[in-house]
Design a protein around this motif. Structure first.
Motif, PDB file in Angstrom:
ATOM      1  N   ASP A  33     120.426 -31.999  87.101  1.00  0.00           N
ATOM      2  CA  ASP A  33     119.279 -31.135  87.416  1.00  0.00           C
ATOM      3  C   ASP A  33     118.649 -30.577  86.145  1.00  0.00           C
ATOM      4  O   ASP A  33     117.424 -30.530  86.017  1.00  0.00           O
ATOM      5  CB  ASP A  33     119.698 -29.984  88.337  1.00  0.00           C
ATOM      6  CG  ASP A  33     120.048 -30.439  89.739  1.00  0.00           C
ATOM      7  OD1 ASP A  33     119.767 -31.606  90.103  1.00  0.00           O
ATOM      8  OD2 ASP A  33     120.633 -29.610  90.486  1.00  0.00           O
ATOM      9  N   ALA A  34     119.493 -30.157  85.212  1.00  0.00           N
ATOM     10  CA  ALA A  34     118.982 -29.614  83.946  1.00  0.00           C
ATOM     11  C   ALA A  34     118.261 -30.702  83.152  1.00  0.00           C
ATOM     12  O   ALA A  34     117.217 -30.452  82.548  1.00  0.00           O
ATOM     13  CB  ALA A  34     120.121 -29.016  83.132  1.00  0.00           C
ATOM     14  N   LEU A  35     118.805 -31.903  83.177  1.00  0.00           N
ATOM     15  CA  LEU A  35     118.171 -33.021  82.471  1.00  0.00           C
ATOM     16  C   LEU A  35     116.825 -33.351  83.101  1.00  0.00           C
ATOM     17  O   LEU A  35     115.827 -33.555  82.387  1.00  0.00           O
ATOM     18  CB  LEU A  35     119.093 -34.238  82.495  1.00  0.00           C
ATOM     19  CG  LEU A  35     118.629 -35.457  81.710  1.00  0.00           C
ATOM     20  CD1 LEU A  35     118.465 -35.137  80.227  1.00  0.00           C
ATOM     21  CD2 LEU A  35     119.625 -36.594  81.902  1.00  0.00           C
ATOM     22  N   ALA A  36     116.772 -33.380  84.421  1.00  0.00           N
ATOM     23  CA  ALA A  36     115.507 -33.657  85.114  1.00  0.00           C
ATOM     24  C   ALA A  36     114.477 -32.580  84.813  1.00  0.00           C
ATOM     25  O   ALA A  36     113.299 -32.878  84.586  1.00  0.00           O
ATOM     26  CB  ALA A  36     115.746 -33.767  86.618  1.00  0.00           C
ATOM     27  N   ALA A  37     114.907 -31.333  84.786  1.00  0.00           N
ATOM     28  CA  ALA A  37     113.987 -30.226  84.500  1.00  0.00           C
ATOM     29  C   ALA A  37     113.463 -30.300  83.068  1.00  0.00           C
ATOM     30  O   ALA A  37     112.348 -29.862  82.784  1.00  0.00           O
ATOM     31  CB  ALA A  37     114.677 -28.883  84.741  1.00  0.00           C
ATOM     32  N   ALA A  38     114.265 -30.875  82.174  1.00  0.00           N
ATOM     33  CA  ALA A  38     113.853 -30.977  80.772  1.00  0.00           C
ATOM     34  C   ALA A  38     112.710 -31.966  80.587  1.00  0.00           C
ATOM     35  O   ALA A  38     111.882 -31.809  79.695  1.00  0.00           O
ATOM     36  CB  ALA A  38     115.045 -31.379  79.907  1.00  0.00           C
ATOM     37  N   GLY A  39     112.670 -32.998  81.406  1.00  0.00           N
ATOM     38  CA  GLY A  39     111.572 -33.953  81.323  1.00  0.00           C
ATOM     39  C   GLY A  39     111.529 -34.694  80.012  1.00  0.00           C
ATOM     40  O   GLY A  39     112.539 -34.890  79.340  1.00  0.00           O
ATOM     41  N   THR A  40     110.314 -35.078  79.624  1.00  0.00           N
ATOM     42  CA  THR A  40     110.151 -35.885  78.408  1.00  0.00           C
ATOM     43  C   THR A  40     109.898 -35.052  77.152  1.00  0.00           C
ATOM     44  O   THR A  40     110.027 -35.571  76.054  1.00  0.00           O
ATOM     45  CB  THR A  40     108.988 -36.882  78.576  1.00  0.00           C
ATOM     46  OG1 THR A  40     107.799 -36.148  78.863  1.00  0.00           O
ATOM     47  CG2 THR A  40     109.277 -37.871  79.689  1.00  0.00           C
ATOM     48  N   ALA A  41     109.556 -33.798  77.339  1.00  0.00           N
ATOM     49  CA  ALA A  41     109.303 -32.922  76.190  1.00  0.00           C
ATOM     50  C   ALA A  41     109.847 -31.526  76.496  1.00  0.00           C
ATOM     51  O   ALA A  41     109.099 -30.601  76.786  1.00  0.00           O
ATOM     52  CB  ALA A  41     107.808 -32.862  75.887  1.00  0.00           C
ATOM     53  N   PRO A  42     111.164 -31.378  76.446  1.00  0.00           N
ATOM     54  CA  PRO A  42     111.766 -30.114  76.865  1.00  0.00           C
ATOM     55  C   PRO A  42     111.476 -28.968  75.901  1.00  0.00           C
ATOM     56  O   PRO A  42     111.395 -29.160  74.690  1.00  0.00           O
ATOM     57  CB  PRO A  42     113.258 -30.426  76.888  1.00  0.00           C
ATOM     58  CG  PRO A  42     113.416 -31.510  75.874  1.00  0.00           C
ATOM     59  CD  PRO A  42     112.163 -32.332  75.978  1.00  0.00           C
ATOM     60  N   GLY A  43     111.354 -27.807  76.489  1.00  0.00           N
ATOM     61  CA  GLY A  43     111.223 -26.597  75.701  1.00  0.00           C
ATOM     62  C   GLY A  43     112.586 -25.950  75.522  1.00  0.00           C
ATOM     63  O   GLY A  43     113.591 -26.434  76.052  1.00  0.00           O
ATOM     64  N   PRO A  44     112.638 -24.850  74.800  1.00  0.00           N
ATOM     65  CA  PRO A  44     113.923 -24.184  74.536  1.00  0.00           C
ATOM     66  C   PRO A  44     114.679 -23.776  75.797  1.00  0.00           C
ATOM     67  O   PRO A  44     115.902 -23.923  75.853  1.00  0.00           O
ATOM     68  CB  PRO A  44     113.536 -22.960  73.716  1.00  0.00           C
ATOM     69  CG  PRO A  44     112.211 -23.289  73.130  1.00  0.00           C
ATOM     70  CD  PRO A  44     111.541 -24.207  74.100  1.00  0.00           C
ATOM     71  N   GLN A  45     113.990 -23.301  76.817  1.00  0.00           N
ATOM     72  CA  GLN A  45     114.676 -22.870  78.038  1.00  0.00           C
ATOM     73  C   GLN A  45     115.356 -24.049  78.731  1.00  0.00           C
ATOM     74  O   GLN A  45     116.492 -23.935  79.187  1.00  0.00           O
ATOM     75  CB  GLN A  45     113.712 -22.208  79.003  1.00  0.00           C
ATOM     76  CG  GLN A  45     113.368 -20.779  78.634  1.00  0.00           C
ATOM     77  CD  GLN A  45     112.500 -20.147  79.697  1.00  0.00           C
ATOM     78  OE1 GLN A  45     111.453 -20.688  80.050  1.00  0.00           O
ATOM     79  NE2 GLN A  45     112.929 -19.002  80.194  1.00  0.00           N
TER      80      GLN A  45
END
Length: 117
Positions: A33-45
């Motif tokens: 889930d965290a990886l999916a939320a990070a997407g292709t250009a993740p931010g610090p959160q």
């Protein structure tokens, strides 16, 4: 090696390992889930969330008989920490995390995880 004083020592250790094993799907779900939320250009959160999910596994897996699972989580956690510090290579790291999740889904007690780049 001396025998433990508690005659049920090994049974207790196995029970703890079994309880940890039962949590693995949920823990891997948190990482996914965290990886999916990070997407292709993740931010610090997003990176912090992924880092924390990996850190949780890295910190506990070895204690319950899942050494390789924890070691690979630690390696991936450190790579995410590198992303937080501005390192490049996010796309390759995403592939490595997916490979980890896939292998854990097949054999969480594997003595070794796939070699990484």
């Amino acid at each position: 090696m001396a025998a433990p004083l508690d005659p049920q020592y090994r049974q207790r250790l196995q029970a703890l390992s079994d309880m940890f094993a039962a949590t693995i799907p949920a823990r891997m779900g948190e990482i996914a889930d965290a990886l999916a939320a990070a997407g292709t250009a993740p931010g610090p959160q997003e990176l912090e969330r992924l880092h924390q999910a990996l850190h949780t596994v890295a910190g506990s897996a070895g204690s319950f008989g899942f050494a390789a699972l924890g070691e690979e989580a630690r390696r991936l956690e450190q790579a995410v920490r590198g992303q937080l510090a501005g390192e490049s290579g996010w796309a390759a790291l995403v592939l490595q995390i997916h490979a980890y999740l896939d292998q854990v889904s097949r054999d969480p007690k594997s003595p070794a995880f796939r070699a990484h780049d």
